[in-house]
Design an enzyme around this catalytic site. Structure first.
Site, mmCIF file in Angstrom:
data_model
loop_
_atom_site.group_PDB
_atom_site.id
_atom_site.type_symbol
_atom_site.label_atom_id
_atom_site.label_comp_id
_atom_site.label_asym_id
_atom_site.label_seq_id
_atom_site.Cartn_x
_atom_site.Cartn_y
_atom_site.Cartn_z
ATOM 1 N N GLY A 49 0.793 -1.090 0.002
ATOM 2 C CA GLY A 49 0.025 -0.100 -0.013
ATOM 3 C C GLY A 49 0.911 1.165 0.201
ATOM 4 O O GLY A 49 2.288 1.226 0.651
ATOM 5 N N GLN A 54 2.714 9.822 1.590
ATOM 6 C CA GLN A 54 4.125 9.258 1.655
ATOM 7 C C GLN A 54 5.240 9.918 0.457
ATOM 8 O O GLN A 54 6.085 9.508 0.504
ATOM 9 C CB GLN A 54 3.999 7.825 1.674
ATOM 10 N N CYS A 100 6.092 -0.154 7.893
ATOM 11 C CA CYS A 100 5.577 1.022 6.942
ATOM 12 C C CYS A 100 6.807 1.492 6.080
ATOM 13 O O CYS A 100 7.903 1.577 6.556
ATOM 14 C CB CYS A 100 5.286 2.019 8.065
ATOM 15 N N LEU A 101 6.544 1.819 4.943
ATOM 16 C CA LEU A 101 7.807 2.378 3.943
ATOM 17 C C LEU A 101 8.268 3.627 4.336
ATOM 18 O O LEU A 101 9.361 3.854 4.018
ATOM 19 C CB LEU A 101 7.055 2.453 2.777
ATOM 20 N N HIS A 142 -4.498 1.190 7.422
ATOM 21 C CA HIS A 142 -2.874 1.796 7.497
ATOM 22 C C HIS A 142 -2.895 2.896 6.436
ATOM 23 O O HIS A 142 -2.386 3.952 7.059
ATOM 24 C CB HIS A 142 -1.918 0.840 7.126
ATOM 25 N N GLU A 143 -3.476 2.702 5.521
ATOM 26 C CA GLU A 143 -3.148 3.956 4.337
ATOM 27 C C GLU A 143 -4.165 4.895 4.755
ATOM 28 O O GLU A 143 -3.814 6.063 4.708
ATOM 29 C CB GLU A 143 -3.480 3.057 3.044
ATOM 30 N N HIS A 146 -2.731 7.129 7.093
ATOM 31 C CA HIS A 146 -1.548 7.890 6.475
ATOM 32 C C HIS A 146 -2.207 9.581 6.011
ATOM 33 O O HIS A 146 -1.609 10.534 5.815
ATOM 34 C CB HIS A 146 -1.024 7.393 5.313
HETATM 35 ZN ZN LIG Z 1 2.860 3.255 6.070
#
Ligand SMILES: [Zn+2]
Length: 183
Positions: A49, A54, A100-101, A142-143, A146
């Protein structure tokens, strides 16, 4: 398509709620290119995702792939959500590992709703309304977070499960990182 840089914790975009994306803007080539780039960036980073925040952009937009618990990302559907709203279904919160990226190399146990109703727009501005459960529900939550300036660390109830990926693979999973959502 192009891989774009993913911003990390400390970038203000990750802590600022994003405003809605005007439906008419989905017709702009720049927005469609952005969506394609988000899929490419997500795949390049081995994520499932990715939210526009991000990439440092304040837009209510995220992409994800549905993945089986066995990690079959290639078999999953590619989804785009614009201006999403989530309605959690009742049921006890479920704890599972996330990464998480934008917070590289960390894993933690995060409680999430077991299922959510998803409302929003797709990449063409068409209204979507569907139910996501289990693994997909976790990615969507999660997204969605963000887009509201929230990261998984904020959702953790006990920071003692926080691990670096290498130690997590060694001590927690016997080397089996497949299926952990990183987004
Ligand atoms: Zn994340």
């Amino acid at each position: 398509m192009a891989v774009r840089p993913i911003v990390r914790l400390g970038h203000p975009a990750l802590r600022s709620p994003a405003p809605p994306l005007a439906k008419e803007r989905l017709a702009e080539p720049a927005i469609q290119t952005l969506i394609d780039d988000m899929f490419e960036t997500m795949a390049d980073a081995h994520g499932v995702g990715l939210a526009a925040t991000q990439l440092g952009l304040d837009l209510q937009l995220f992409v994800y792939v549905t993945v089986s618990p066995e990690g079959e990302a290639s078999a999953g559907d590619r989804r785009v959500l614009v201006n999403p709203m989530l309605e959690p279904e009742s049921g006890e919160l479920v704890y599972d590992w996330e990464g998480c990226l934008s917070i590289p190399d960390l894993r933690g146990l995060v409680p999430r709703h077991p299922a959510v109703r998803v409302h929003g727009l797709d990449r063409h501005g068409q209204a979507v309304d569907y139910r996501a459960e289990g693994y997909e529900a976790r990615i969507v939550q999660h997204e969605f977070d963000h887009l509201n300036g929230v990261v998984f660390l904020d959702r953790m109830r006990d920071l003692r499960s926080l691990c670096f990926t290498e130690e997590w693979e060694t001590y927690m999973t016997a080397g089996d990182d497949e299926g952990t959502p990183v987004g």
